[in-house]
Structures are given as C-alpha cells and as structure tokens.
Design a protein around this motif. Structure first.
Motif, PDB file in Angstrom:
ATOM      1  N   PRO A  85     -29.975 -15.220 -67.412  1.00 48.86           N
ATOM      2  CA  PRO A  85     -29.069 -15.770 -68.433  1.00 48.86           C
ATOM      3  C   PRO A  85     -28.065 -14.741 -68.905  1.00 48.86           C
ATOM      4  O   PRO A  85     -28.385 -13.586 -69.149  1.00 48.86           O
ATOM      5  CB  PRO A  85     -30.029 -16.186 -69.555  1.00 48.86           C
ATOM      6  N   GLY A  86     -26.811 -15.161 -69.000  1.00 50.16           N
ATOM      7  CA  GLY A  86     -25.746 -14.273 -69.422  1.00 50.16           C
ATOM      8  C   GLY A  86     -24.996 -13.637 -68.266  1.00 50.16           C
ATOM      9  O   GLY A  86     -23.897 -13.099 -68.466  1.00 50.16           O
ATOM     10  N   ASP A  87     -25.572 -13.662 -67.065  1.00 48.54           N
ATOM     11  CA  ASP A  87     -24.845 -13.117 -65.911  1.00 48.54           C
ATOM     12  C   ASP A  87     -23.661 -14.014 -65.549  1.00 48.54           C
ATOM     13  O   ASP A  87     -23.618 -15.208 -65.894  1.00 48.54           O
ATOM     14  CB  ASP A  87     -25.772 -12.990 -64.709  1.00 48.54           C
ATOM     15  N   THR A  88     -22.733 -13.448 -64.818  1.00 44.44           N
ATOM     16  CA  THR A  88     -21.500 -14.165 -64.473  1.00 44.44           C
ATOM     17  C   THR A  88     -21.654 -14.908 -63.136  1.00 44.44           C
ATOM     18  O   THR A  88     -22.136 -14.350 -62.146  1.00 44.44           O
ATOM     19  CB  THR A  88     -20.321 -13.181 -64.361  1.00 44.44           C
ATOM     20  N   ILE A  89     -21.236 -16.152 -63.150  1.00 46.10           N
ATOM     21  CA  ILE A  89     -21.085 -16.948 -61.919  1.00 46.10           C
ATOM     22  C   ILE A  89     -19.693 -17.567 -61.968  1.00 46.10           C
ATOM     23  O   ILE A  89     -19.347 -18.247 -62.940  1.00 46.10           O
ATOM     24  CB  ILE A  89     -22.160 -18.040 -61.795  1.00 46.10           C
ATOM     25  N   ALA A  90     -18.914 -17.335 -60.938  1.00 42.38           N
ATOM     26  CA  ALA A  90     -17.528 -17.812 -60.919  1.00 42.38           C
ATOM     27  C   ALA A  90     -17.287 -18.670 -59.678  1.00 42.38           C
ATOM     28  O   ALA A  90     -17.858 -18.430 -58.610  1.00 42.38           O
ATOM     29  CB  ALA A  90     -16.562 -16.637 -60.942  1.00 42.38           C
ATOM     30  N   LEU A  91     -16.436 -19.688 -59.836  1.00 44.56           N
ATOM     31  CA  LEU A  91     -15.992 -20.545 -58.738  1.00 44.56           C
ATOM     32  C   LEU A  91     -14.486 -20.381 -58.577  1.00 44.56           C
ATOM     33  O   LEU A  91     -13.778 -20.089 -59.538  1.00 44.56           O
ATOM     34  CB  LEU A  91     -16.318 -22.010 -58.996  1.00 44.56           C
ATOM     35  N   GLY A  92     -14.012 -20.582 -57.390  1.00 44.43           N
ATOM     36  CA  GLY A  92     -12.577 -20.485 -57.151  1.00 44.43           C
ATOM     37  C   GLY A  92     -12.187 -21.201 -55.872  1.00 44.43           C
ATOM     38  O   GLY A  92     -13.035 -21.561 -55.041  1.00 44.43           O
ATOM     39  N   SER A  93     -10.901 -21.449 -55.704  1.00 45.30           N
ATOM     40  CA  SER A  93     -10.384 -22.112 -54.502  1.00 45.30           C
ATOM     41  C   SER A  93      -8.953 -21.672 -54.258  1.00 45.30           C
ATOM     42  O   SER A  93      -8.248 -21.242 -55.181  1.00 45.30           O
ATOM     43  CB  SER A  93     -10.453 -23.630 -54.641  1.00 45.30           C
ATOM     44  N   SER A  94      -8.533 -21.799 -53.009  1.00 45.04           N
ATOM     45  CA  SER A  94      -7.146 -21.501 -52.618  1.00 45.04           C
ATOM     46  C   SER A  94      -6.793 -22.353 -51.414  1.00 45.04           C
ATOM     47  O   SER A  94      -7.670 -22.814 -50.676  1.00 45.04           O
ATOM     48  CB  SER A  94      -6.969 -20.013 -52.296  1.00 45.04           C
ATOM     49  N   LEU A  95      -5.505 -22.542 -51.216  1.00 47.22           N
ATOM     50  CA  LEU A  95      -5.015 -23.369 -50.117  1.00 47.22           C
ATOM     51  C   LEU A  95      -3.746 -22.739 -49.587  1.00 47.22           C
ATOM     52  O   LEU A  95      -2.733 -22.683 -50.277  1.00 47.22           O
ATOM     53  CB  LEU A  95      -4.745 -24.797 -50.596  1.00 47.22           C
ATOM     54  N   SER A  96      -3.815 -22.215 -48.355  1.00 50.46           N
ATOM     55  CA  SER A  96      -2.635 -21.566 -47.774  1.00 50.46           C
ATOM     56  C   SER A  96      -2.785 -21.501 -46.263  1.00 50.46           C
ATOM     57  O   SER A  96      -3.899 -21.391 -45.739  1.00 50.46           O
ATOM     58  CB  SER A  96      -2.467 -20.151 -48.333  1.00 50.46           C
ATOM     59  N   ASN A  97      -1.634 -21.587 -45.574  1.00 47.72           N
ATOM     60  CA  ASN A  97      -1.587 -21.441 -44.120  1.00 47.72           C
ATOM     61  C   ASN A  97      -2.554 -22.389 -43.407  1.00 47.72           C
ATOM     62  O   ASN A  97      -3.202 -22.044 -42.423  1.00 47.72           O
ATOM     63  CB  ASN A  97      -1.894 -19.997 -43.711  1.00 47.72           C
ATOM     64  N   GLY A  98      -2.668 -23.606 -43.913  1.00 55.34           N
ATOM     65  CA  GLY A  98      -3.518 -24.587 -43.268  1.00 55.34           C
ATOM     66  C   GLY A  98      -4.994 -24.316 -43.409  1.00 55.34           C
ATOM     67  O   GLY A  98      -5.800 -24.877 -42.654  1.00 55.34           O
ATOM     68  N   THR A  99      -5.387 -23.482 -44.352  1.00 55.35           N
ATOM     69  CA  THR A  99      -6.788 -23.129 -44.551  1.00 55.35           C
ATOM     70  C   THR A  99      -7.146 -23.300 -46.013  1.00 55.35           C
ATOM     71  O   THR A  99      -6.458 -22.790 -46.904  1.00 55.35           O
ATOM     72  CB  THR A  99      -7.058 -21.679 -44.121  1.00 55.35           C
ATOM     73  N   ALA A 100      -8.234 -24.031 -46.243  1.00 59.60           N
ATOM     74  CA  ALA A 100      -8.753 -24.192 -47.603  1.00 59.60           C
ATOM     75  C   ALA A 100      -9.944 -23.263 -47.781  1.00 59.60           C
ATOM     76  O   ALA A 100     -10.813 -23.189 -46.904  1.00 59.60           O
ATOM     77  CB  ALA A 100      -9.163 -25.642 -47.839  1.00 59.60           C
ATOM     78  N   ARG A 101      -9.976 -22.563 -48.897  1.00 61.63           N
ATOM     79  CA  ARG A 101     -11.065 -21.630 -49.199  1.00 61.63           C
ATOM     80  C   ARG A 101     -11.667 -22.002 -50.553  1.00 61.63           C
ATOM     81  O   ARG A 101     -10.952 -22.206 -51.523  1.00 61.63           O
ATOM     82  CB  ARG A 101     -10.565 -20.192 -49.239  1.00 61.63           C
ATOM     83  N   VAL A 102     -12.999 -22.072 -50.558  1.00 58.70           N
ATOM     84  CA  VAL A 102     -13.744 -22.310 -51.800  1.00 58.70           C
ATOM     85  C   VAL A 102     -14.853 -21.266 -51.853  1.00 58.70           C
ATOM     86  O   VAL A 102     -15.550 -21.053 -50.855  1.00 58.70           O
ATOM     87  CB  VAL A 102     -14.340 -23.734 -51.836  1.00 58.70           C
ATOM     88  N   TRP A 103     -15.021 -20.613 -52.995  1.00 60.51           N
ATOM     89  CA  TRP A 103     -16.032 -19.560 -53.066  1.00 60.51           C
ATOM     90  C   TRP A 103     -16.836 -19.661 -54.356  1.00 60.51           C
ATOM     91  O   TRP A 103     -16.416 -20.261 -55.345  1.00 60.51           O
ATOM     92  CB  TRP A 103     -15.383 -18.185 -52.939  1.00 60.51           C
ATOM     93  N   VAL A 104     -18.033 -19.066 -54.295  1.00 61.66           N
ATOM     94  CA  VAL A 104     -18.928 -18.930 -55.453  1.00 61.66           C
ATOM     95  C   VAL A 104     -19.311 -17.464 -55.545  1.00 61.66           C
ATOM     96  O   VAL A 104     -19.843 -16.894 -54.587  1.00 61.66           O
ATOM     97  CB  VAL A 104     -20.179 -19.822 -55.316  1.00 61.66           C
ATOM     98  N   ARG A 105     -19.052 -16.857 -56.702  1.00 64.47           N
ATOM     99  CA  ARG A 105     -19.314 -15.430 -56.899  1.00 64.47           C
ATOM    100  C   ARG A 105     -20.290 -15.257 -58.056  1.00 64.47           C
ATOM    101  O   ARG A 105     -20.212 -15.962 -59.070  1.00 64.47           O
ATOM    102  CB  ARG A 105     -17.998 -14.715 -57.204  1.00 64.47           C
ATOM    103  N   ASP A 106     -21.223 -14.352 -57.875  1.00 65.12           N
ATOM    104  CA  ASP A 106     -22.168 -14.069 -58.969  1.00 65.12           C
ATOM    105  C   ASP A 106     -22.298 -12.563 -59.137  1.00 65.12           C
ATOM    106  O   ASP A 106     -21.890 -11.778 -58.276  1.00 65.12           O
ATOM    107  CB  ASP A 106     -23.527 -14.710 -58.700  1.00 65.12           C
ATOM    108  N   SER A 107     -22.889 -12.167 -60.264  1.00 63.01           N
ATOM    109  CA  SER A 107     -23.074 -10.741 -60.583  1.00 63.01           C
ATOM    110  C   SER A 107     -24.532 -10.326 -60.426  1.00 63.01           C
ATOM    111  O   SER A 107     -24.989  -9.395 -61.093  1.00 63.01           O
ATOM    112  CB  SER A 107     -22.600 -10.464 -62.019  1.00 63.01           C
ATOM    113  N   GLY A 108     -25.258 -11.041 -59.564  1.00 62.30           N
ATOM    114  CA  GLY A 108     -26.661 -10.731 -59.343  1.00 62.30           C
ATOM    115  C   GLY A 108     -26.852  -9.538 -58.438  1.00 62.30           C
ATOM    116  O   GLY A 108     -25.920  -8.738 -58.202  1.00 62.30           O
ATOM    117  N   PRO A 109     -28.044  -9.409 -57.860  1.00 65.21           N
ATOM    118  CA  PRO A 109     -28.337  -8.242 -57.017  1.00 65.21           C
ATOM    119  C   PRO A 109     -27.638  -8.265 -55.673  1.00 65.21           C
ATOM    120  O   PRO A 109     -27.627  -7.268 -54.954  1.00 65.21           O
ATOM    121  CB  PRO A 109     -29.856  -8.310 -56.857  1.00 65.21           C
ATOM    122  N   GLY A 110     -27.072  -9.396 -55.293  1.00 64.69           N
ATOM    123  CA  GLY A 110     -26.407  -9.481 -54.000  1.00 64.69           C
ATOM    124  C   GLY A 110     -27.381  -9.747 -52.860  1.00 64.69           C
ATOM    125  O   GLY A 110     -28.594  -9.907 -53.058  1.00 64.69           O
ATOM    126  N   VAL A 111     -26.840  -9.817 -51.630  1.00 63.82           N
ATOM    127  CA  VAL A 111     -27.648 -10.083 -50.433  1.00 63.82           C
ATOM    128  C   VAL A 111     -27.630  -8.842 -49.561  1.00 63.82           C
ATOM    129  O   VAL A 111     -26.543  -8.369 -49.175  1.00 63.82           O
ATOM    130  CB  VAL A 111     -27.101 -11.289 -49.639  1.00 63.82           C
TER     131      VAL A 111
END
Length: 502
Positions: A405-431
């Motif tokens: 609880p309290g950690d950051t989770i962010a969503l985002g998207s972009s659209l350029s050059n015929g490519t759509a990007r959607v991402w989910v970012r967190d501030s956890g320990p990572g992979v």
C-alpha cells in the motif's frame, strides 16, 4: 474415271470423288483414367499433341505441295496454249497459215515437250502428229485418252484421267480451225512423277516424325519422372507421418513450383508439430494443476465425519474454496485455448486515450496504491477493447500483488508510426533478469508473495491476447525502480501524440 477441267481459255469443271470411312469410338476407357499415373498421363498428352502437330504439319505440306503441282501444270498448259495462239505466220511463206495441218506441224517441230509432257496434233481426222514423249503409242491407245480426245468440250478444256498404267493424266484439247480445215492440239501432262516425288518426301517426313516422336516421348518420360520425384517423396513421407511422429521433413531440392510446394508442406508440418506439442503441454500442465485441488477434495471427503456437523460445515467451506480455485483455473485455461481461434478477437475502432483513462479508473479498485497516469494517447486504433482491457487489468493486478500500500502503479499509452503502446509501471521490487523469459510461460511464476493464490496463467493470458493482436509484450526495469510491462500492438492510427496528464 475421268473428270473435266477447263483451262484459262475456257471455264473449267472438275468432279472429285472423295472416299469416306466410318469411325467408331470406344466409351469404356474414361472410367479407367484415374488408375493411370500422372507421369503416364503427361507423357501420353505430350505424345498425342506432338503426333497431332506433326500429322497436321504433314497434311498441310501435302495439301500445299499438291496445290503447287496443279498450279505449275496449269501454268505450263497456259504457256503452251499462249505460244500456240501466237503462231499465226508461216515461216516459209511469210503469210498466215492456210492449212491447220501445216500450222500444227510447225508448232510441234518448234516446241520440245518436258519430261512429263506430250504434245499431239490432229488435223482433219488424220493420223495424229506428235512429238517425242516418255510413253509413245501406249498413251494414244489408252481408252480413257481416246475418249477425252474424241469427245472434247466444244470450246476445249482439260480432262483429268485416272489411269491405272500412267497414274493421273491431264489431257487438254485446244481446237483450231480456218476456212478450209480444222484440227486440234492436244497437250498431255503426266503428274505421276510429281506425285511419286511428293509421296517420297512425305514418307521421309513420316519416318523422321516417328523418330522425333519416339525421342521426344522418351525425353518427356525421363524429365517428367525427374520433376515428379519430389511428389513421390512427398507421398512416401506423408504416409509415414502420424500424429506422434511429425518431426520428419521432405527434402527440398531445386527452386521450382514443386520445391515451393514442398517448402509449404514442411512449414505446415512444422506448424502441426508445434500445435500438437502445445496441446500436449497444455494437457500436461492442466492435468498437473488440476491434480492438486482434486487430491485435496478427495482427501477431505474421505476423512469427513458426516456425524460431526461442525466438521461438515468446515469441510464444505474448504471444498467450495477449492472448487472456486478450480473454476478460475478452468476459466484461465479456456481463455488460453480460445486465444488461437479466429474468433478470439472482435476488433473495432477504439479511442486509445479514453480507454487508458477508463483502465486507470477500473484499476483503482484492485488495491490501495498510488495510481497515476503517465501519458494518454490521442487518436483511435483498431483493437478488441474487452481483450485489451483484460490484459491491462491483469498486469495491474499483477503489479498490485508485487507492491505494498502506498507504492506507485502507473498506466500510460501512446500512438505513433502505426504502433500502439500501452504500459503498466510499478515501484515494486521488479523482475529479475533470469526470470523475464519464463514468467510469460504457462504456469510459469517468478517470486511468489504471501497470499498470492494465482496459478501462473495471468501473464500467459496477457501474452496470448497481445499475440492475437499481432503484437508483443515485454518487461524491463522501470525508472527509478520497479517493473515496466509494455504492450506493443501494430495498428492503423487516426491521429497520434502522447498527452501527459498530471
């Protein structure tokens, strides 16, 4: 048999008798055609086409040469008649001829007939005046010749005689007369020699054509065998391939159409082998994961004391929990199984920016986290909104499991050059680096946190949805810390440009 032919001096009429022959067809063989090999059919078709072409060429040459022979004979007759008509002055007296017999004698003396020609003159029904000829008196004694001379057309003409002794003979009668006498010039042309020469040429052509046909048929049989050899290999390989032995491949030789077919079949076998292997792994994994809850269910039911109401109630709650877990597992496996079907996706135009905002609103209910929006695309794209939502929320749920609880989770998207990007970012320990390749596999799991009751299918479902869209999913380190899962989808954009939203 005689026919009448007029020269250029008069109208010509000919009667030609053409023998006819009957022909019968055998309709019993088409049903057996399927039993003949392809090689035999190819060779037979080539042989038939070559035979028809050579026969047609021979008949055309024969017709053209026969017409040429008749044309040359006609020209020769016309030339003799023209020379005879031009002879009007007696060379001894310098005066016009007053005697038909004298005129015929001068013409026959001056003109030397060809090898296949004879000139005969008749005056006042007297004994024929004739020049040198290859047959002599025998022709004059021929009944057909005498009939042609005794009853010529009124204005002259050519009679064609089919003689058993001399072959085809043209007898042309040119009448001539003056005030005191009358007579006729008879031009006899023998065509037998020309026809024999033509038949000899055609016989040689037929022999050469037969030899060429045999040579071409042999080459066609050898070449067709070489060309069809890969098909025989393909048939033998296909016969040996079974559902449990798809590893065999057909040798690829050359760069022709059959090689392309072989390459296509090898690719198909590779896909089938991969599909069967995937199915086997799927069944093995599903059986392995279902085995544990089934064992739990069986064990509790075997040890259940039905007389103890408290134990029955407790066991009921536990079994229902295991049934729910099995239902979730079956649901996840069903999604993975459907991901390879053509109707798995229902794509349509979606405003990617609005979808990103909606995903963030939905994700806030997954846990008490610091939810943020990194960027929002501006523009529409063609995707399956429900499946993409399922994949992004699965990543968000995964981020919740690996953060506090309290950690950051962010969503985002972009659209350029015929490519759509959607991402989910967190501030956890990572992979960790060594786990990034396995976490997307079925039942593949990284570090398991306390309370995580997943089966290791979530990221597999995400990857299946992205692959169905023709895209890819990846994981990398986030800045300054944590994990960044990014979906990359090829698409057609309407407008683009990320819009930071703080």
């Amino acid at each position: 048999m005689t026919t009448t032919r007029r020269t250029a001096e008069a109208t010509t009429t000919r009667t030609i008798e053409v023998p006819t022959t009957g022909a019968t067809t055998d309709r019993r063989w088409p049903g057996r055609l399927s039993q003949i090999s392809v090689r035999t059919r190819i060779v037979a078709v080539i042989a038939i086409l070559m035979a028809v072409a050579m026969s047609g060429a021979g008949l055309l040459v024969y017709a053209l040469e026969a017409a040429r022979i008749e044309r040359d004979v006609t020209d020769q007759i016309d030339q003799e008649i023209a020379e005879f008509r031009e002879l009007t002055i007696d060379p001894l007296t310098g005066q016009p001829f007053d005697d038909v017999s004298r005129m015929l004698d001068v013409f026959l003396t001056r003109n030397v007939p060809g090898d296949d020609e004879m000139l005969v003159g008749y005056a006042d029904d007297a004994r024929p005046l004739r020049t040198r000829n290859p047959y002599g008196q025998e022709v004059l004694d021929e009944p057909a010749y005498q009939q042609a001379v005794d009853s010529p057309p009124v204005d002259g003409g050519t009679t064609v005689i089919a003689s058993e002794r001399f072959g085809e003979v043209w007898v042309t009668v040119v009448p001539v007369s003056n005030s005191d006498s009358q007579g006729s010039l008879v031009i006899v042309n023998f065509l037998e020699g020309e026809h024999e020469e033509l038949q000899g040429t055609l016989s040689t052509y037929a022999l050469v054509a037969l030899m060429s046909l045999a040579l071409i048929t042999t080459i066609a049989g050898f070449q067709s065998g070489r060309l069809l050899a890969p098909l025989r290999t393909l048939e033998e390989t296909a016969r040996d391939i079974t559902a449990t032995g798809l590893s065999r491949r057909i040798p690829e030789r050359g760069n022709d159409d059959i090689t392309a077919l072989t390459r296509t079949i090898n690719l198909m076998l590779a896909r089938l082998e991969a599909g069967f292997a995937e199915q086997r792994r799927f069944l093995d994994d599903a059986g392995h994961e279902l085995k544990t809850p089934l064992t739990v269910l069986r064990g509790h039911l075997e040890l259940l004391d039905v007389s103890d109401r408290d134990e029955v109630a407790e066991t009921r709650v536990l079994l229902l929990d295991e049934v729910d877990r099995m239902a979730r597992l079956v649901g996840d496996l069903t999604v993975l199984a459907k991901s390879r079907r053509p109707d798995f996706l229902a794509p349509g135009p979606v405003d990617l920016g609005q979808l990103t905002a909606s995903l963030l609103a939905k994700a806030r209910g997954l846990g008490d986290r610091d939810w943020r929006l990194d960027a929002r695309a501006e523009g529409s794209t063609i995707v399956d909104e429900q499946r993409l939502t399922q994949a992004v929320l699965q990543l968000a749920d995964n981020a919740v499991k690996h953060t506090a609880p309290g950690d950051t989770i962010a969503l985002g998207s972009s659209l350029s050059n015929g490519t759509a990007r959607v991402w989910v970012r967190d501030s956890g320990p990572g992979v960790p680096e060594h786990q990034r390749g396995s976490i997307f596999e079925r039942f593949g799991r990284g570090d398991v946190h306390p309370g995580d009751e997943g089966f290791g299918l979530g990221l597999s479902i995400v990857q299946a949805i992205v692959i169905a869209h023709g895209g890819s999913v990846s994981v990398s380190d986030a800045e300054p810390a944590g994990a960044l899962f990014e979906l990359v989808l090829p698409t057609q954009e309407v407008s683009h440009g990320p819009h930071p939203d703080r």
